[in-house]
Design a protein around this motif. Structure first.
Motif, PDB file in Angstrom:
ATOM      1  N   GLU A   1       0.965  -1.250   0.051  1.00  0.00           N
ATOM      2  CA  GLU A   1      -0.070   0.191   0.137  1.00  0.00           C
ATOM      3  C   GLU A   1       0.850   1.370   0.039  1.00  0.00           C
ATOM      4  O   GLU A   1       0.322   2.209  -0.400  1.00  0.00           O
ATOM      5  CB  GLU A   1      -0.948  -0.060   1.299  1.00  0.00           C
ATOM      6  N   PHE A   2       1.913   1.115   0.879  1.00  0.00           N
ATOM      7  CA  PHE A   2       2.884   2.326   0.346  1.00  0.00           C
ATOM      8  C   PHE A   2       3.382   2.601  -0.850  1.00  0.00           C
ATOM      9  O   PHE A   2       3.574   3.788  -1.202  1.00  0.00           O
ATOM     10  CB  PHE A   2       3.978   2.209   1.502  1.00  0.00           C
TER      11      PHE A   2
ATOM     12  N   ALA B   1       0.375   4.364  -2.292  1.00  0.00           N
ATOM     13  CA  ALA B   1       0.647   5.754  -1.983  1.00  0.00           C
ATOM     14  C   ALA B   1       1.780   6.812  -2.631  1.00  0.00           C
ATOM     15  O   ALA B   1       1.206   7.919  -3.017  1.00  0.00           O
ATOM     16  CB  ALA B   1       0.703   5.936  -0.236  1.00  0.00           C
TER      17      ALA B   1
ATOM     18  N   GLN C   1       0.473   7.561  -5.991  1.00  0.00           N
ATOM     19  CA  GLN C   1      -0.915   8.220  -5.929  1.00  0.00           C
ATOM     20  C   GLN C   1      -0.433   9.763  -5.862  1.00  0.00           C
ATOM     21  O   GLN C   1      -0.861  10.581  -6.470  1.00  0.00           O
ATOM     22  CB  GLN C   1      -1.877   8.053  -5.084  1.00  0.00           C
ATOM     23  N   PHE C   2       0.748   9.953  -5.151  1.00  0.00           N
ATOM     24  CA  PHE C   2       1.367  11.123  -4.745  1.00  0.00           C
ATOM     25  C   PHE C   2       2.032  11.647  -6.081  1.00  0.00           C
ATOM     26  O   PHE C   2       1.620  12.884  -6.429  1.00  0.00           O
ATOM     27  CB  PHE C   2       2.381  11.168  -3.591  1.00  0.00           C
TER      28      PHE C   2
ATOM     29  N   VAL D   1      -1.814   5.602   8.912  1.00  0.00           N
ATOM     30  CA  VAL D   1      -2.276   5.535   7.615  1.00  0.00           C
ATOM     31  C   VAL D   1      -0.862   5.129   6.652  1.00  0.00           C
ATOM     32  O   VAL D   1       0.002   5.890   7.152  1.00  0.00           O
ATOM     33  CB  VAL D   1      -3.153   6.742   6.973  1.00  0.00           C
TER      34      VAL D   1
ATOM     35  N   ASP E   1       0.589   6.341   4.179  1.00  0.00           N
ATOM     36  CA  ASP E   1       0.561   7.218   3.014  1.00  0.00           C
ATOM     37  C   ASP E   1       1.714   7.909   3.324  1.00  0.00           C
ATOM     38  O   ASP E   1       2.765   7.762   3.880  1.00  0.00           O
ATOM     39  CB  ASP E   1      -0.692   8.379   3.324  1.00  0.00           C
ATOM     40  N   MET E   2       2.130   9.032   2.241  1.00  0.00           N
ATOM     41  CA  MET E   2       3.204   9.687   2.157  1.00  0.00           C
ATOM     42  C   MET E   2       3.540  10.804   3.396  1.00  0.00           C
ATOM     43  O   MET E   2       4.513  10.996   3.756  1.00  0.00           O
ATOM     44  CB  MET E   2       3.198  10.865   0.978  1.00  0.00           C
TER      45      MET E   2
ATOM     46  N   SER F   1       0.067  10.093   7.938  1.00  0.00           N
ATOM     47  CA  SER F   1      -1.254  10.570   8.946  1.00  0.00           C
ATOM     48  C   SER F   1      -1.727   9.665   9.894  1.00  0.00           C
ATOM     49  O   SER F   1      -1.549   8.426   9.453  1.00  0.00           O
ATOM     50  CB  SER F   1      -2.302  10.627   7.863  1.00  0.00           C
TER      51      SER F   1
ATOM     52  N   GLU G   1      -9.122   0.324   4.292  1.00  0.00           N
ATOM     53  CA  GLU G   1      -7.529   0.637   3.796  1.00  0.00           C
ATOM     54  C   GLU G   1      -6.626  -0.159   4.982  1.00  0.00           C
ATOM     55  O   GLU G   1      -7.145  -0.138   5.894  1.00  0.00           O
ATOM     56  CB  GLU G   1      -7.246   2.169   3.801  1.00  0.00           C
TER      57      GLU G   1
END
Length: 911
Positions: free
Chosen positions: A490-491, A494, A497-498, A696, A698-699, A702, A899
């Motif tokens: 998932e990273f 992410a 997506q970024f 989370v 994510d970048m 969070s 997620e």
């Protein structure tokens, strides 16, 4: 050009100008002599005719001989000789010696030496331990010969003088001969090539030979073919050679001269070393014109080749080009040279002894092999006194290795936007990536270049670029460093997506300035922050390892970024042990077609084009660098230096850290659990009370926070069979509620199976309920909920159930209905349940009849299969396999689908 070389060039020009002026005066005198001689000869012939007509004599009459020694003809010749001598007398006094001095200075060593003794010096110089001249060491950047001796010049009077030609970086050479003089012309070419090869470190200059009449030319040079210094081409394949030269010119223009340099000479002067060798191309014809298409192609090569290091030596190849060309004409009566003009007879130097040439070639090959066996260091990749001064406006370029001691560059720009690196385990992928990152960081400031580094295998290769206990510095170019990401696909999603979001942001900015790509945007908005982005993902195939939603989304994002990222300065560098099994790309050639730059390490398969197997025979520490989508003609073999511990890579990082002040990179470590204080710091202030369930992926790192406002369904369920991770989540959720809830909030804690970490509820109003009183307390809460509806009381109450399903045997039908009432109607009046259930099935059974799954608006599943959690999110197709330290999180208020999050670390040591 350096001041010393400029002054020397001016002296050369002045000397030859003086020589040409004197020769012109002599030529004028010679013209007058010719006219006088013609007139006198005519008079003599007339006199002879009179004698023949007037005297009927036998053949050989002595009386006829004086006619051929006519006093009139002799007087004309004498006058012409005196005029010729007068025209040259001013130059003959010191001109020949001045030319000899200039040639000695501009053609040092083998470039201007007479005889063949210099070949013995080459043999001695090939042995580093032997005494002798420092030959075979010149790197070709400065102080290389500007003239190359071909022989001696003769006038009809006066001393001889050396004749030399300006060739490398100056002019091509055309040689014309007649059949009787062809061997002498070939011998002159052989000698000229030997002079050039002897003046530089092997590999700085290479030779390509094509002869229309045979497969080989100049047999004495054959030993040089062993290491590629001389290459003989098929006489029937001239077109292939011309195509190679045209492609080489195109690559030099697109990859080396794109920074505004007019030539390789200027680029070498700026960089302090040559990035490409000189290529001397000998084309031996038969005085027959080439086909029209080859003539045109050769003319284009001649016009563009000098700037790109390609120099033509044309032997009996008729060609007229608008480019600097020196000429030699071998006739039956002597040699004429464009440098000295038609009035000077040139005597070529005698052919070199065959055995001496062969011995020298063998010595050069031995020196070449010794040089190639030397492991160049990472420090040799770094620029001198220019760290961080280049602009990335048109792309990013940096050397990553060496071939014959010259840099092999990697370019990420519009022409080669993305790179694919492949090689089996132990082949040196990580070392190559470190060399690439360090070489780029040494040339570009963080304002010009950002790195996003992700390593999917269980390693910490990129951790050295983040601050650590041993070294507190960090690489300021790095914005993100991800390590130990082997299970957190998932990273990687992410990151993509970024990049997609950043690509769209840049595209919108470019649109506002009415431009289309980053290079134009930076010119239109010079004050903006628009660095190039290089995203490096090692072992990227793990991102696409499963047939699930992550792979589907990642594939779509990758295709978008790969196609459109080039125009916005976003470049991908993907490395893998093997790309043959990535099923996600089958039927999607649009993705890999964008990875124009291919780098294959030893034994790598399917990285280059299908018919390109160059990597299979590579030795260790080498790589094939190919900017042509893996096609064979784009291969460059590079030796990759050691960029690991003990190299100058640490020094590059420290120097950049000292020059640039900025925040450290975001470090994502898949083996590290986030702490509750860190998660609380990531929660924005204000708003409704929040329960923290994890981090989370994510970048930004969070917090996975659930807001609990007075609204239906704002309850939280933790579903886990084991108590350790469940209590970590419950402890983090409780700590966050304590930190964000108002002071009047009450906490009802039911430790039915486990206890909350000590001190988490300190200084809060807490009511503790055991198993014996749980039914009565639930029924009281149900009545309180009904009363609040009428009274309007909204003081928050948080019911913390630790092992809620443990109370099921104690709750009869009425108790169960009371709990359903609290879950269904409590959140609207400020009563929220945050509970841990050990079974998803029992929680689902609770949420039936008078309740529904919507009444638990947020949940996190830990060691529970996705098929069980699917009952809590019907219709979403939940796929999940439990992973240590990870949970599946879903909040109906904010999520379209569940997620994966990282479970918090313990508030205190687990017992």
């Amino acid at each position: 050009m350096a001041p010393g070389r400029k002054a020397r060039r001016e002296r050369i020009t002045a000397a030859f100008d003086a020589f040409h002026a004197a020769a012109a005066r002599a030529l004028g005198a010679a013209a007058r002599r010719r006219e006088s001689a013609i007139r006198a000869h005519a008079e003599a012939m007339f006199e002879l005719w009179l004698r023949r007509e007037g005297v009927a004599a036998v053949r050989g009459d002595p009386s006829m001989a004086p006619a051929f020694r006519s006093p009139v003809l002799a007087a004309a010749v004498d006058r012409a000789d005196r005029d010729h001598l007068a025209g040259l007398s001013g130059w003959l006094s010191d001109g020949p010696q001045a030319l000899a001095d200039i040639v000695a200075g501009a053609a040092p060593g083998p470039a201007g030496a007479r005889g063949s003794g210099w070949l013995d010096e080459v043999v001695r110089a090939a042995d580093p331990g032997a005494p002798g001249p420092d030959l075979l060491r010149n790197e070709g950047v400065k102080d290389h010969p500007e003239l190359w001796r071909i022989g001696a010049g003769h006038l009809e009077i006066g001393d001889t003088f050396p004749v030399a030609l300006p060739l490398l970086d100056e002019a091509h050479l055309r040689i014309d001969s007649v059949p009787e003089s062809r061997p002498a012309a070939e011998a002159s070419i052989e000698q000229l090539l030997m002079r050039m090869l002897a003046c530089f470190r092997p590999g700085i200059l290479t030779v390509d030979v094509w002869d229309v009449g045979q497969y080989g030319l100049m047999p004495a040079l054959y030993p040089l073919a062993r290491t590629g210094l001389v290459t003989s081409h098929d006489p029937n394949r001239l077109g292939d050679l011309l195509d190679e030269l045209s492609e080489r010119i195109r690559k030099v223009h697109s990859r080396v001269l794109v920074g505004g340099f007019p030539s390789l000479r200027a680029h070498a002067a700026h960089e302090g070393r040559r990035s490409e060798p000189w290529v001397v191309v000998v084309l031996a014809g038969n005085r027959t014109a080439l086909p029209d298409d080859q003539q045109r192609q050769l003319q284009r090569i001649a016009r563009s080749g000098l700037a790109c290091g390609i120099h033509l030596v044309l032997l009996d190849v008729p060609l007229t080009v608008a480019a600097p060309v020196e000429t030699l004409r071998f006739t039956r009566h002597g040699v004429r040279c464009s440098m000295t003009g038609p009035h000077v007879r040139v005597e070529p130097d005698p052919p070199l002894p065959r055995q001496q040439v062969t011995d020298a070639c063998t010595a050069i090959v031995r020196a070449h092999e010794a040089w190639r066996a030397t492991v160049s260091t990472f420090a040799d990749l770094l620029p001198q006194d220019r760290q961080g001064r280049l602009t990335s406006e048109s792309g990013v370029r940096a050397p990553i290795g060496f071939t014959d001691g010259m840099h092999v560059e990697l370019a990420l720009d519009d022409a080669s936007p993305h790179a694919l690196i492949g090689g089996p385990s132990g082949s040196g992928k990580t070392n190559l990536l470190l060399a690439m990152i360090g070489s780029m960081a040494a040339r570009y400031d963080p304002d010009e270049l950002h790195f996003y580094l992700l390593d999917f295998k269980e390693g910490v290769s990129f951790a050295q670029f983040a601050p650590g206990r041993r070294d507190a510095s960090w690489l300021p170019h790095a914005q993100l460093i991800g390590i130990n990401v082997n299970t957190d696909r998932e990273f990687g999603l992410a990151l993509l997506q970024f990049l997609a979001d950043e690509m769209r942001r840049r595209a919108e900015a470019a649109k506002s300035f009415e431009v289309t790509k980053l290079e134009e945007l930076r010119r239109a908005d010079p004050g903006g922050d628009w660095p190039r982005i290089v995203a490096v993902v090692d072992e990227f195939q793990y991102l696409f390892a499963e047939k699930d939603q992550v792979t589907k989304q990642a594939t779509a994002l990758l295709e978008d970024v790969a196609r459109r990222g080039r125009s916005q300065g976003i470049h991908l560098v993907f490395a893998s042990q093997d790309v043959s099994g990535i099923e996600a790309f089958w039927g999607r050639p649009a993705i890999f077609e964008q990875f124009v730059l291919r780098i294959a390490l030893p034994r790598a398969r399917r990285v280059l084009a299908n018919l390109n197997d160059a990597a299979l025979a590579l030795p260790r520490w080498h790589a094939v660098v190919n900017h042509e989508s893996g096609m064979k003609h784009g291969n460059e073999i590079a030796r990759i230096p050691d960029a690991g511990a003990g190299s100058d890579l640490d020094e590059v990082q420290r120097a950049a850290h000292e020059r640039y002040v900025g925040p450290p990179p975001r470090l994502f470590d898949g083996a590290r659990s986030p702490t509750v204080p860190d998660l609380l710091a990531a929660v924005p202030p204000g708003g409704a009370p929040r329960a923290l369930l994890g981090q989370v992926i994510d970048m930004a790192g969070s917090a996975a926070a659930v807001e609990l406002p007075d609204a239906p369904g704002r309850n939280v369920a933790v579903v886990a069979s084991g108590p350790v991770e469940a209590m970590r989540v419950m402890g983090a959720a409780t700590a966050a509620l304590v930190a964000t809830a108002p002071a009047e909030a009450r906490f009802v804690v039911a430790p039915l199976v486990s206890e909350l970490p000590a001190g988490v509820l300190a200084e809060r109003e807490v009511e503790t309920v055991g198993l014996g009183g749980i039914r009565a307390r639930i029924e009281d809460l149900a009545r309180e909920v009904k009363d609040r509806v009428a009274s309007g009381d909204r003081r928050p109450v948080f019911v913390l159930l630790l092992g809620a399903d443990a109370a099921d045997p104690l709750l009869d039908r009425a108790g169960t209905e009371a709990l359903r009432t609290v879950l269904r109607f409590g959140p609207e009046v400020g009563v929220h349940v945050v509970g841990w259930w050990r079974s998803a099935t029992r929680l689902r059974q609770l949420l039936t009849l008078s309740a529904s799954v919507d009444d638990v608006g947020a949940w996190i599943g830990l060691d529970v299969q996705g098929s069980e959690l699917g009952a809590l999110a019907p219709g979403l197709g939940t796929t999940w396999a439990p992973r240590p330290g990870r949970g599946l999180f879903f909040d109906r208020a904010t999520h379209a689908r569940p997620e994966v999050v990282i479970v918090p670390g313990p508030l205190e040591e687990d017992g």
